[in-house]
Design a protein around this motif. Structure first.
Motif, short mmCIF file in Angstrom:
data_model
loop_
_atom_site.label_atom_id
_atom_site.label_comp_id
_atom_site.label_asym_id
_atom_site.label_seq_id
_atom_site.Cartn_x
_atom_site.Cartn_y
_atom_site.Cartn_z
N LYS A 48 0.85 -1.19 0.00
CA LYS A 48 0.00 0.00 0.00
C LYS A 48 0.88 1.23 0.00
O LYS A 48 1.87 1.31 0.74
CB LYS A 48 -0.91 0.00 1.23
N LEU A 49 0.54 2.19 -0.85
CA LEU A 49 1.37 3.37 -1.02
C LEU A 49 0.64 4.61 -0.51
O LEU A 49 -0.58 4.72 -0.63
CB LEU A 49 1.74 3.56 -2.49
N ARG A 50 1.41 5.53 0.02
CA ARG A 50 0.87 6.81 0.48
C ARG A 50 1.38 7.90 -0.45
O ARG A 50 2.59 8.06 -0.62
CB ARG A 50 1.30 7.07 1.92
N HIS A 51 0.48 8.63 -1.06
CA HIS A 51 0.87 9.67 -2.00
C HIS A 51 1.44 10.87 -1.26
O HIS A 51 0.92 11.29 -0.23
CB HIS A 51 -0.33 10.10 -2.85
N ILE A 52 2.50 11.42 -1.83
CA ILE A 52 3.15 12.61 -1.26
C ILE A 52 2.87 13.79 -2.20
O ILE A 52 3.34 13.80 -3.34
CB ILE A 52 4.66 12.42 -1.11
N PRO A 53 2.10 14.79 -1.75
CA PRO A 53 1.82 15.96 -2.61
C PRO A 53 3.11 16.65 -3.05
O PRO A 53 4.04 16.79 -2.27
CB PRO A 53 0.99 16.87 -1.68
N GLY A 54 3.13 17.04 -4.31
CA GLY A 54 4.29 17.76 -4.84
C GLY A 54 5.41 16.86 -5.31
O GLY A 54 6.44 17.37 -5.79
N SER A 55 5.26 15.56 -5.19
CA SER A 55 6.32 14.65 -5.64
C SER A 55 6.31 14.53 -7.16
O SER A 55 5.36 14.93 -7.83
CB SER A 55 6.15 13.27 -5.00
N CYS A 60 4.82 7.01 -7.54
CA CYS A 60 3.43 6.65 -7.27
C CYS A 60 3.11 6.65 -5.78
O CYS A 60 1.95 6.48 -5.40
CB CYS A 60 3.09 5.30 -7.89
N GLY A 61 4.11 6.87 -4.93
CA GLY A 61 3.87 6.97 -3.50
C GLY A 61 5.07 6.50 -2.71
O GLY A 61 6.13 6.18 -3.26
N VAL A 62 4.90 6.49 -1.39
CA VAL A 62 5.95 5.98 -0.51
C VAL A 62 5.38 4.84 0.31
O VAL A 62 4.17 4.75 0.55
CB VAL A 62 6.52 7.08 0.41
#
Length: 307
Positions: A48-55, A60-62
């Motif tokens: 499961k990935l957590r999106h980082i705004p501005g990346s 696709c996430g961390v």
């Protein structure tokens, strides 16, 4: 699949024999791609990935992987293919890698297997593609083309590397002779440009080649004309290269009476004790992990003083 990375000692025996192991994978189609196993820490199911705004759009996430926050890159999208998010399958994996002093994950549609290949069978990309693609080399496995991705270039797109040398180190370089060139050998266009820029800030001119065999042929031409001492200050060579790796290049240099006095710095995105040991066995003068421009510049100046 993660078990293979525990057997580092066995795989280290390949190093210095001009051989490598590739992890084969897919990016949403039948085409096979590859990455050097030594860059890989493990292969896991897509977490499961957590999106980082501005990346970056290709991140696709961390994810939290073994207690560490790791950015996961959509590798297909990063090299210009349709995003894997368009049609994600059940076989999706994340290849967790470690190189250039950083840990990152690459999302792929499926992982195939590990194959053992000779660097001589790994060829540079077709002419005209080096500047426009993320392809660093090609080879064949079981009669099928395998494209080897320049993951250093992909990572530089997401996390640009500082390539400037400090004024203090540049000042030291002013005292050095600059009449000979520094030979830079690396199959990654991004890596070559990074090294060339750092060296140019020291006032040195560079000559570059994209693999060990091309570098050796160039040096042998200089040797035949008795131009080595007048032309080359030192050599900075990558370890992983098609046709001839950096260890083999170093040994060939040491075996040639007209070249053996050249200083060789092996510069690799791979780190670890096995590289340090192999550098000694191959006869190189130094080993430097990629990529810290200040550390590279200081190492170059130290060896120029010695030479």
């Amino acid at each position: 699949m993660s078990q293979f990375i525990d057997d580092v000692d066995q795989r280290t025996r390949l190093v210095g024999q001009n051989r490598m192991e590739l992890l084969l994978f897919h990016l949403g189609g039948a085409q096979s791609f590859g990455i050097n196993v030594f860059k890989v820490r493990e292969v896991i199911a897509k977490p499961k990935l957590r999106h980082i705004p501005g990346s970056s759009p290709v991140v696709c996430g961390v994810a939290n992987i073994r207690g560490r926050t790791v950015s996961v890159i959509d590798l297909a999208q990063a090299i210009g293919f349709p995003s894997l998010a368009v049609e994600e399958g059940d076989d999706a994996k994340v290849i967790v890698t470690e190189f250039n002093r950083s840990v990152q994950g690459f999302w792929v549609s499926a992982v195939d297997r590990i194959v053992n290949v000779n660097w001589e069978a790994v060829k540079p990309p077709p002419r005209g593609t080096e500047k426009d693609s993320y392809l660093v080399a090609v080879t064949e496995v079981d009669g099928r083309l395998v494209e080897i991705i320049d993951v250093e270039r992909v990572f530089a797109q997401v996390n640009p590397v500082k390539a400037d040398v400090s004024d203090a180190v540049q000042k030291q370089a002013e005292e050095m002779p600059h009449d000979r060139r520094i030979l830079v050998v690396d199959d990654s266009l991004v890596a070559r440009k990074q090294v060339e820029r750092a060296i140019s800030e020291l006032g040195f001119r560079t000559e570059s080649r994209s693999d060990g065999k091309a570098a050796l042929e160039y040096l042998e031409e200089l040797a035949a004309a008795d131009m080595v001492d007048a032309s080359i200050e030192l050599i900075i060579a990558d370890i992983e290269m098609p046709r001839m790796d950096g260890y083999t290049l170093t040994r060939k240099i040491r075996e040639n009476s007209k070249l053996k006095g050249l200083r060789v710095i092996l510069h690799s995105s791979l780190s670890g004790q096995f590289n340090i040991d192999m550098v000694k066995r191959a006869g190189a003068d130094d080993f430097l992990p990629k990529f810290d421009p200040e550390e590279l510049a200081e190492t170059v100046l130290r060896h120029v003083r010695r030479s």
